[in-house]
Design a protein around this motif. Structure first.
Motif, short mmCIF file in Angstrom:
data_model
loop_
_atom_site.label_atom_id
_atom_site.label_comp_id
_atom_site.label_asym_id
_atom_site.label_seq_id
_atom_site.Cartn_x
_atom_site.Cartn_y
_atom_site.Cartn_z
N GLU A 40 0.75 -1.31 -0.22
CA GLU A 40 -0.04 -0.21 0.14
C GLU A 40 0.85 1.18 -0.14
OE1 GLU A 40 -3.11 -0.20 -0.09
OE2 GLU A 40 -3.87 -1.94 0.58
N GLU A 72 -4.80 4.97 -0.94
CA GLU A 72 -3.58 4.08 -0.71
C GLU A 72 -2.86 4.42 0.52
OE1 GLU A 72 -4.32 1.56 -2.21
OE2 GLU A 72 -4.55 1.88 -4.31
N HIS A 75 -4.74 3.48 3.47
CA HIS A 75 -4.81 1.88 3.74
C HIS A 75 -3.33 1.63 4.51
CE1 HIS A 75 -7.37 1.34 0.02
NE2 HIS A 75 -8.05 1.96 0.97
N ILE A 165 -10.71 -1.68 3.96
CA ILE A 165 -9.84 -1.49 2.92
C ILE A 165 -10.62 -2.07 1.52
CG2 ILE A 165 -7.74 -1.99 1.85
CD1 ILE A 165 -6.24 -2.04 4.71
N GLU A 169 -10.85 -0.80 -2.44
CA GLU A 169 -9.94 -1.56 -3.58
C GLU A 169 -10.82 -2.15 -4.74
OE1 GLU A 169 -7.10 -1.18 -3.36
OE2 GLU A 169 -6.22 -1.77 -1.47
FE LIG Z 1 -4.82 -0.09 -1.08
#
Ligand SMILES: [Fe+2]
Ligand SMILES: [Fe+2]
Length: 295
Positions: A40, A72, A75, A165, A169
């Motif tokens: 990530e 990202e 995350h 998360i 995604e």
């Molecule tokens: Fe991610």
């Protein structure tokens, strides 16, 4: 339009089977989470590089990518907080890295926005898209494995983090699909280029994914077979150079040797008997597979 989905490891072991094993062993479980954290964090750097290469055009894509980086980064932050709270390592993960293998197989010369912006967009988006799909596959398998594991406080925290998360995604996959479909709709030639890029990056991703998992004997030969599969998705005149640049490292595979040694050492320190019972058959299976292929 062709839909390129990540394949199972050697077409046999799926993410669910792998994650059920990983979740059972606390040390391997934490290493897996740290690998997610690393990926990530690293994707923020790689996506930033794409923004810099694009240098302002097209502005809608720059906007989307900057939102993507922010996701990202969040995350990576959630996973880092979790790992630190659990007292786990947040250093660079040991052994074969999926990302470094992906980078090695990825041919940068083909990706220069100043030479051909559309070609660059197609290959960059196809490459991002296939790795996001693998991420979704892993996270949903991880949640599935955790639902079956003992409901400890630690497992619950891990599950909550991954559940935050996963939907983002899935959003990244849909975003990539939309951009690729838009580019494909421009003309039949565009459609063909998008399809070819999807096949190419699916083959590269599959090879990188297998390289990170396959530490059994004969892995080098299977990595060469995967490298050939990647080359086969390219126009014929590009194949020899691509192969010659990558073949030596694929065969020598120093990262693979290190992963093997690390894995054996870790398993040996913990439980010598389990090593003999679990790991030795895995290595022997590797030999059998190579023998079967060549007999
Ligand atoms: Fe991610
Ligand atoms: Fe993502």
């Amino acid at each position: 339009m062709a839909v390129a989905y990540p394949r199972k490891f050697q077409n046999a072991i799926g993410a669910r089977d792998i994650l059920i094993q990983f979740v059972r062993d606390r040390e391997i479980h934490l290493i897996t989470l740290n690998r997610y954290r690393y990926s990530e964090q690293r994707s923020c750097k790689d996506l930033t590089e794409v923004i810099e290469q694009l240098d302002g055009q097209p502005s809608e894509l720059i906007r989307d990518l900057s939102h993507h980086i922010s996701d990202e980064a969040r995350h990576a932050m959630w996973l880092t907080d979790l790992l630190v709270e659990l007292g786990a390592n947040v250093g660079t993960p040991p052994g074969s890295s999926y990302i470094s293998e992906f980078e090695r197989l990825y041919d940068r010369e083909q990706r220069d926005p100043s030479k051909d912006l559309e070609e660059f967009l197609i290959s960059t988006l196809a490459a991002i898209n296939v790795t996001e799909k693998r991420g979704c596959e892993y996270f949903s398998a991880h949640i599935h494995a955790l639902k079956q594991a003992p409901q400890t406080e630690e497992n619950t925290k891990i599950c909550e983090t991954i559940e935050k998360i996963l939907p983002e995604e899935a959003g990244h996959v849909r975003w990539g699909n939309r951009w690729l479909a838009q580019l494909a709709n421009k003309s039949p030639e565009h459609r063909q280029k998008v399809e070819q890029a999807k096949r190419k990056y699916a083959a590269i991703e599959q090879a990188a994914f297998e390289a990170g998992l396959d530490i059994t004997l004969g892995a080098e030969l299977r990595r060469v077979a995967n490298l050939l599969e990647v080359a086969n998705t390219m126009p014929i005149w590009q194949r020899p150079q691509y192969l010659m640049e990558r073949l030596p490292q694929t065969l020598l595979a120093p990262d693979l040797q290190m992963t093997r040694i690390n894995t054996i050492q870790r398993a040996w320190k913990r439980d010598p008997q389990a090593l003999m019972e679990n790991f030795v058959p895995i290595f022997l299976n590797g030999i059998k597979r190579v023998k079967n292929k060549h007999s």
